[in-house]
Design a protein around this motif. Sequence first.
Motif, PDB file in Angstrom:
ATOM      1  N   HIS A 288       0.805  -1.222   0.000  1.00  0.00           N
ATOM      2  CA  HIS A 288       0.000   0.000   0.000  1.00  0.00           C
ATOM      3  C   HIS A 288       0.839   1.273   0.000  1.00  0.00           C
ATOM      4  CE1 HIS A 288      -2.711  -3.109   0.883  1.00  0.00           C
ATOM      5  NE2 HIS A 288      -2.746  -2.997   2.187  1.00  0.00           N
ATOM      6  N   ALA A 289       1.920   1.301   0.791  1.00  0.00           N
ATOM      7  CA  ALA A 289       2.670   2.548   0.943  1.00  0.00           C
ATOM      8  C   ALA A 289       4.073   2.241   1.425  1.00  0.00           C
ATOM      9  CB  ALA A 289       1.972   3.482   1.936  1.00  0.00           C
ATOM     10  N   GLU A 311       5.473   7.320  -0.640  1.00  0.00           N
ATOM     11  CA  GLU A 311       4.675   6.927  -1.798  1.00  0.00           C
ATOM     12  C   GLU A 311       3.500   6.106  -1.292  1.00  0.00           C
ATOM     13  OE1 GLU A 311       7.049   4.800  -4.577  1.00  0.00           O
ATOM     14  OE2 GLU A 311       8.752   6.189  -4.399  1.00  0.00           O
ATOM     15  N   ALA A 312       2.326   6.415  -1.781  1.00  0.00           N
ATOM     16  CA  ALA A 312       1.118   5.675  -1.407  1.00  0.00           C
ATOM     17  C   ALA A 312       0.404   5.265  -2.683  1.00  0.00           C
ATOM     18  CB  ALA A 312       0.208   6.531  -0.528  1.00  0.00           C
ATOM     19  N   SER A 313       0.519   4.005  -3.036  1.00  0.00           N
ATOM     20  CA  SER A 313      -0.123   3.521  -4.252  1.00  0.00           C
ATOM     21  C   SER A 313      -1.596   3.218  -4.039  1.00  0.00           C
ATOM     22  CB  SER A 313       0.591   2.267  -4.763  1.00  0.00           C
ATOM     23  OG  SER A 313       0.575   1.253  -3.762  1.00  0.00           O
ATOM     24  N   ARG A 314      -1.994   2.998  -2.779  1.00  0.00           N
ATOM     25  CA  ARG A 314      -3.400   2.705  -2.476  1.00  0.00           C
ATOM     26  C   ARG A 314      -3.853   3.595  -1.326  1.00  0.00           C
ATOM     27  NH1 ARG A 314      -5.561  -3.241  -2.054  1.00  0.00           N
ATOM     28  NH2 ARG A 314      -7.387  -1.915  -1.753  1.00  0.00           N
ATOM     29  N   MET A 315      -4.375   4.752  -1.666  1.00  0.00           N
ATOM     30  CA  MET A 315      -4.829   5.680  -0.640  1.00  0.00           C
ATOM     31  C   MET A 315      -6.050   5.148   0.107  1.00  0.00           C
ATOM     32  SD  MET A 315      -2.902   8.282  -0.215  1.00  0.00           S
ATOM     33  CE  MET A 315      -4.069   9.143   0.848  1.00  0.00           C
ATOM     34  N   SER A 340      -3.840   7.656  -5.592  1.00  0.00           N
ATOM     35  CA  SER A 340      -2.447   7.472  -5.204  1.00  0.00           C
ATOM     36  C   SER A 340      -1.810   8.837  -4.987  1.00  0.00           C
ATOM     37  CB  SER A 340      -1.685   6.694  -6.278  1.00  0.00           C
ATOM     38  OG  SER A 340      -1.703   7.414  -7.508  1.00  0.00           O
ATOM     39  N   GLU A 342       2.292  10.846  -3.754  1.00  0.00           N
ATOM     40  CA  GLU A 342       3.679  10.774  -3.330  1.00  0.00           C
ATOM     41  C   GLU A 342       4.118  12.168  -2.906  1.00  0.00           C
ATOM     42  OE1 GLU A 342       5.974   9.383  -6.569  1.00  0.00           O
ATOM     43  OE2 GLU A 342       5.736  11.208  -7.764  1.00  0.00           O
ATOM     44  N   TRP A 359      -0.665  14.171  -6.468  1.00  0.00           N
ATOM     45  CA  TRP A 359      -1.715  13.152  -6.392  1.00  0.00           C
ATOM     46  C   TRP A 359      -2.193  12.815  -7.796  1.00  0.00           C
ATOM     47  CZ3 TRP A 359      -1.473  17.272  -3.032  1.00  0.00           C
ATOM     48  CH2 TRP A 359      -1.344  16.968  -1.675  1.00  0.00           C
TER      49      TRP A 359
END
Length: 683
Positions: A288-289, A311-315, A340, A342, A359
């Motif tokens: 997720h992050a 980095e957050a690929s799945r907010m 997502s 970063e 975003w």
Amino acid sequence: MARCRFLQALAVVAVLLAVPGAGVAAGLQIEIDIGRAVHQAMDAENLRARVFLEQRQPRFELTADALSLPQPVGRVTELRLDCPAVDLGDRRLGCRDGRFSARAPGVTLDAAALEFHWDRSAGEIGFAMPWPGLFQGRGRIQGSADRTGLGLEFDLGGLDLSSLAASPLVPVPNLGVTIASGTLALSGRLDTREHLQSLRTDLRVAELAFSDAQGLRAGEGIAVAGRFVHRAGGFDIQLGFTDGAVFVDPWFLDFSEEGPVEMSVSRLQQTGTASWQAADALLRLGEHAVAHLQGLRTTGARLDRGEIRWEASRMDRVGELLLGPMLAGTVLGDSRYQGSGEGELSIAGGRLRAASASWGGFGLEDMRGRFGLDALSGQAHWRDDGPGQASFEFDRGGHLFGIPVGSFAVELDLEPRGVRVKEPVDIPTLDGALGVEILKVRMRPDGPEVEFEGAIRALNLETATRTLGWPPLSGKLAGVIPRVRYDIDGLRVDGRLLVQVFDGDIVLRDLRIRDLFGRAPTLEVSADIRRIELRRLTEAFDFGRVEGRVSGKAEDLLLVGWQPERMRLAIATADEDPGRRRISQRAVQNLTELGGGLQGAISAAFLQFFEDFGYRRIGFACDLEGKVCRMSGVADRADGSFVLVQGGGLPRIDVVGHNRRVDWPELIRRLNAVRDGPGPVVQ
């Protein structure tokens, strides 16, 4: 105090044993009372040795009242080493099948197995022993020692963590929690010799459970695998959490569902009693992050310095697991996220100094339905010592209290303690737009302060009233919004808000909203109603046609949860309006259905023959308290009734109300029924 070396004494004994003919006697016993032996790594008290030679098989015993070792071991008492079989050589003295006993705080060894040898020429002692069962563990340790230090290899398993954490022999940091259960397995090597000073440990933790007295930190069934490495530059740590669950207020995380959760730290060093620094670190929350940290320095629980890249690929998961609990009790505390993002953070002196973020497809939805954003993209750059900028594109807009918002773009100037709209922007909504001329947000110690100026551009009233659950209207809404302020005391309008509707004006004054995003926001306002066109109003309600204009006031209006709870409303025919005043048969009948009655020059049976009627005055008043509306009209009658429509011309008809106390929700229900149902039929 005599200073001696026990190893030199053993050398003397070994030489004596090795002299040819020394074993002629049936048995030989040598006792050496060393007294006190002092070394840089130990201090032995009342040290004694006895050497036996029987049938040319030497053995020896070594005892001491106490031995002081470096912390965390400290003072060890009642030492005894029995070596029943000694191997002698030109350079080597060895002990097979030895037994070792000692007592230390919280630990007792009773005849623990031990093997060792001493290489006289190299000045090195080697040893090996099975783990003596301390802390319910098992395994083996072995190593060697010389004048420069110790080298130790170990492979241990089944260590009980609750006993280990309670032992004064183990330097476990005080984490403020009690370990209830769990096992630990360790394997690795410790070397304290010159120029090495290293530790490498692979560890595995299973079924760890812990809690604190306040219930703010707890864990159960936790599984961890990792490695600790210590060199001259500090500690390198790698940990991976794969099973179990942990609660650290306000966060809860189930590793088996969200994991593995990984953590690594490089060159971690303690710089003070509660201060640490590290070259870099990494935190990874499943898929997720991830956060990369560099140049870290902490004091207690405070981060004093560091550069953080995230980095957050799945907010959606990051929002639910991390942001939601952290923002609980705030406007965003009950939101769901998507998309997502970063960014980077720079911290110095214990404060955030700079931040940037971008975003893609970001969105959030308030689970109470108060607001939502959909498909936001953009970037922001902020500094605490100068101006910054941000730009956002709302690809699909969102909604506010259910009112839809279309797509738009906005550019912002970021200040160290605030933000402002760089240029005016129109936000599409309700087939029109909300114009934002000025928007400033300043962060104060007691909360944000917002200033706003703008305009309402031709909003669709039918959609707006249906969304808010008000009596449905049709037509357009337009007006100018003067300066609006929002702070800890709520939202208020400085000046008067002009709303143009139904070809007339409504001037709002003393507008204030409290708890805007709470469970039950309250709105207080008073209004002047000027020359509203009744034909447009009644067409909006599909009530039946009424021609003419009305004016009036709405004083002390209070909405709770956007529903009226209190008001003093009065509207009536505008005396200065010279225009046409007619009311249709259907409007008359609907007023009657809502609770009025008919009086006039003709009976109700003959209404069907007339399409409309002239009237002199029309109006009503409502003093609302709670759910009860006290009604009145344009005139009172002797029998206690009141006139809603005062007829004029022929045929003359008056509409009279007889019930002054009306249930407000029932009145609204009837009004909606009139609009939604078929028109009345007069027979």
